[in-house]
Design a protein around this motif. Sequence first.
Motif, PDB file in Angstrom:
ATOM      1  N   LEU A 223      42.934   8.113  23.484  1.00 35.45           N
ATOM      2  CA  LEU A 223      41.661   8.787  23.185  1.00 35.45           C
ATOM      3  C   LEU A 223      41.857   9.839  22.081  1.00 35.45           C
ATOM      4  O   LEU A 223      40.990  10.003  21.214  1.00 35.45           O
ATOM      5  CB  LEU A 223      41.119   9.434  24.469  1.00 35.45           C
ATOM      6  CG  LEU A 223      39.796  10.155  24.344  1.00 35.45           C
ATOM      7  CD1 LEU A 223      38.676   9.220  23.888  1.00 35.45           C
ATOM      8  CD2 LEU A 223      39.416  10.791  25.688  1.00 35.45           C
ATOM      9  N   VAL A 224      42.982  10.530  22.115  1.00 29.77           N
ATOM     10  CA  VAL A 224      43.277  11.506  21.050  1.00 29.77           C
ATOM     11  C   VAL A 224      43.313  10.772  19.709  1.00 29.77           C
ATOM     12  O   VAL A 224      42.722  11.235  18.723  1.00 29.77           O
ATOM     13  CB  VAL A 224      44.621  12.236  21.324  1.00 29.77           C
ATOM     14  CG1 VAL A 224      45.017  13.099  20.126  1.00 29.77           C
ATOM     15  CG2 VAL A 224      44.513  13.094  22.594  1.00 29.77           C
ATOM     16  N   ALA A 225      43.962   9.609  19.686  1.00 30.14           N
ATOM     17  CA  ALA A 225      44.027   8.826  18.442  1.00 30.14           C
ATOM     18  C   ALA A 225      42.620   8.414  18.001  1.00 30.14           C
ATOM     19  O   ALA A 225      42.291   8.437  16.810  1.00 30.14           O
ATOM     20  CB  ALA A 225      44.904   7.597  18.652  1.00 30.14           C
ATOM     21  N   ARG A 226      41.780   8.058  18.965  1.00 26.53           N
ATOM     22  CA  ARG A 226      40.401   7.659  18.623  1.00 26.53           C
ATOM     23  C   ARG A 226      39.626   8.838  18.022  1.00 26.53           C
ATOM     24  O   ARG A 226      38.899   8.671  17.040  1.00 26.53           O
ATOM     25  CB  ARG A 226      39.694   7.134  19.889  1.00 26.53           C
ATOM     26  CG  ARG A 226      38.257   6.752  19.622  1.00 26.53           C
ATOM     27  CD  ARG A 226      37.584   6.130  20.834  1.00 26.53           C
ATOM     28  NE  ARG A 226      36.151   5.962  20.571  1.00 26.53           N
ATOM     29  CZ  ARG A 226      35.260   5.634  21.490  1.00 26.53           C
ATOM     30  NH1 ARG A 226      35.647   5.387  22.736  1.00 26.53           N
ATOM     31  NH2 ARG A 226      33.983   5.518  21.176  1.00 26.53           N
ATOM     32  N   LEU A 227      39.779  10.024  18.611  1.00 31.04           N
ATOM     33  CA  LEU A 227      39.080  11.206  18.076  1.00 31.04           C
ATOM     34  C   LEU A 227      39.503  11.453  16.632  1.00 31.04           C
ATOM     35  O   LEU A 227      38.667  11.742  15.762  1.00 31.04           O
ATOM     36  CB  LEU A 227      39.395  12.445  18.933  1.00 31.04           C
ATOM     37  CG  LEU A 227      38.727  12.512  20.302  1.00 31.04           C
ATOM     38  CD1 LEU A 227      39.313  13.672  21.126  1.00 31.04           C
ATOM     39  CD2 LEU A 227      37.210  12.685  20.172  1.00 31.04           C
ATOM     40  N   ALA A 228      40.823  11.337  16.388  1.00 33.32           N
ATOM     41  CA  ALA A 228      41.335  11.570  15.031  1.00 33.32           C
ATOM     42  C   ALA A 228      40.775  10.515  14.076  1.00 33.32           C
ATOM     43  O   ALA A 228      40.281  10.834  12.989  1.00 33.32           O
ATOM     44  CB  ALA A 228      42.857  11.541  15.040  1.00 33.32           C
ATOM     45  N   GLU A 229      40.817   9.280  14.506  1.00 35.49           N
ATOM     46  CA  GLU A 229      40.366   8.142  13.691  1.00 35.49           C
ATOM     47  C   GLU A 229      38.872   8.268  13.351  1.00 35.49           C
ATOM     48  O   GLU A 229      38.457   8.031  12.229  1.00 35.49           O
ATOM     49  CB  GLU A 229      40.632   6.869  14.522  1.00 35.49           C
ATOM     50  CG  GLU A 229      39.930   5.625  14.101  1.00 35.49           C
ATOM     51  CD  GLU A 229      40.791   4.808  13.152  1.00 35.49           C
ATOM     52  OE1 GLU A 229      42.008   5.053  13.131  1.00 35.49           O
ATOM     53  OE2 GLU A 229      40.205   3.968  12.434  1.00 35.49           O
ATOM     54  N   GLU A 230      38.074   8.656  14.342  1.00 42.33           N
ATOM     55  CA  GLU A 230      36.622   8.720  14.123  1.00 42.33           C
ATOM     56  C   GLU A 230      36.189  10.048  13.501  1.00 42.33           C
ATOM     57  O   GLU A 230      35.014  10.232  13.173  1.00 42.33           O
ATOM     58  CB  GLU A 230      35.890   8.461  15.452  1.00 42.33           C
ATOM     59  CG  GLU A 230      36.144   7.043  15.962  1.00 42.33           C
ATOM     60  CD  GLU A 230      35.377   6.679  17.235  1.00 42.33           C
ATOM     61  OE1 GLU A 230      34.557   7.487  17.713  1.00 42.33           O
ATOM     62  OE2 GLU A 230      35.623   5.576  17.757  1.00 42.33           O
ATOM     63  N   GLY A 231      37.120  10.992  13.380  1.00 45.75           N
ATOM     64  CA  GLY A 231      36.793  12.265  12.711  1.00 45.75           C
ATOM     65  C   GLY A 231      35.840  13.140  13.506  1.00 45.75           C
ATOM     66  O   GLY A 231      35.131  13.984  12.927  1.00 45.75           O
ATOM     67  N   VAL A 232      35.818  12.959  14.821  1.00 45.72           N
ATOM     68  CA  VAL A 232      34.941  13.789  15.661  1.00 45.72           C
ATOM     69  C   VAL A 232      35.530  15.201  15.733  1.00 45.72           C
ATOM     70  O   VAL A 232      36.734  15.375  15.923  1.00 45.72           O
ATOM     71  CB  VAL A 232      34.820  13.192  17.088  1.00 45.72           C
ATOM     72  CG1 VAL A 232      34.016  14.099  17.992  1.00 45.72           C
ATOM     73  CG2 VAL A 232      34.187  11.803  17.005  1.00 45.72           C
ATOM     74  N   VAL A 233      34.665  16.192  15.548  1.00 45.13           N
ATOM     75  CA  VAL A 233      35.126  17.587  15.495  1.00 45.13           C
ATOM     76  C   VAL A 233      35.054  18.213  16.883  1.00 45.13           C
ATOM     77  O   VAL A 233      34.018  18.138  17.551  1.00 45.13           O
ATOM     78  CB  VAL A 233      34.248  18.384  14.498  1.00 45.13           C
ATOM     79  CG1 VAL A 233      34.584  19.875  14.543  1.00 45.13           C
ATOM     80  CG2 VAL A 233      34.442  17.831  13.092  1.00 45.13           C
ATOM     81  N   LEU A 234      36.141  18.827  17.313  1.00 48.25           N
ATOM     82  CA  LEU A 234      36.147  19.521  18.613  1.00 48.25           C
ATOM     83  C   LEU A 234      35.827  21.003  18.424  1.00 48.25           C
ATOM     84  O   LEU A 234      36.419  21.678  17.569  1.00 48.25           O
ATOM     85  CB  LEU A 234      37.502  19.376  19.308  1.00 48.25           C
ATOM     86  CG  LEU A 234      37.975  17.961  19.626  1.00 48.25           C
ATOM     87  CD1 LEU A 234      39.220  18.009  20.529  1.00 48.25           C
ATOM     88  CD2 LEU A 234      36.881  17.111  20.269  1.00 48.25           C
TER      89      LEU A 234
END
Length: 322
Positions: A223-234
């Motif tokens: 999921l961390v990789a997906r967040l990075a890949e999709e550029g979602v901002v935390l």
Amino acid sequence: MTRMLKKAELHCHLEGAVPPALALAQARRYGVATDAFVQGGAYVWHDFTSFLAAYDAVSGLFRSEDDYALLTEAYLDELAAAGAVYSELFVSPDHAEAVGLGADAYVAGIGRGIEAARMRSGIECRMVVVGLRHRGPERVEWAAHYAATARNPLIAGFNMAGDERMGAVADFARAFDIARDAGLGITIHAGELSGASSVRDALDVVRPTRIGHGVRAVEDPGLVARLAEEGVVLEVCPGSNVALGVFPDLAAHPLRRLQAAGVKVTLNSDDPPFFKTSLEREYDIASRIMGFSDEELDAMTRTAIAAAFVDEETRVGLLARL
Ligand SMILES: Nc1ncnc2[nH]cnc12
Ligand SMILES: [Zn+2]
């Protein structure tokens, strides 16, 4: 020393930014007893449920357009003095309804506070309307509908806060559809009280550009990789996370791990006096305790402005001020 760094904040609940001294002054004005939620000049709560109760009690002390104008102006003045050029404030029309104020007067008061602070310091601010998850899908849809139809240029986004353990994200999909169709920016609290699956559900169902907290995504490397890949901002709030027991201490906080994995992260205060923090303290924690350099902190500020729910002209102006 982070005081001289320019800063930006995407995640602060307006009613969560009331200093205890102001809550006491409001309570005296309206003849409200405060022992249940303020003691020794500090807010009292011991878990998320009692935090929400204290937060609701404080919200109930703001009852007029003027009350909200003064609260907003005071918070933004303080933020500007700490170097902030931009703030996104989470506002809850539900709180206005609860005191009989009405959402329009509530938003008008906050708008007056925003304008007054901008005139004084140049700080830019937008409102993100929040639906309260623990009040159920119908109420959250009501908040989304209000945000979508208010036609107030300072209302720029929609969010869902409250108790993440209540209901499934899918129950609230319609609210986010209403907000998205109206062109509002979309963010959602997830991965704070609940784990990685809550973040995954938020991504799948709501398709937000940002996630409030999201830090428990760290429980699932994929999921961390997906967040990075999709550029979602935390919208990361380390002080809040430790205060609420999401992580045992700042050393255990995953901000550095998320950033190192390529996830876009920003620093935020959430409900500053409830968690004995401020945006300035969050930058300080990231610097002194987590070892982020000034260049890395500046990068987080730029990430925040890049993800802000503003028009492109405002974004370019803000970036020029860093
Ligand atoms: N940290 C938090 N999580 C969820 N809802 C909130 N409302 C105010 N603060 C909150
Ligand atoms: Zn929050």
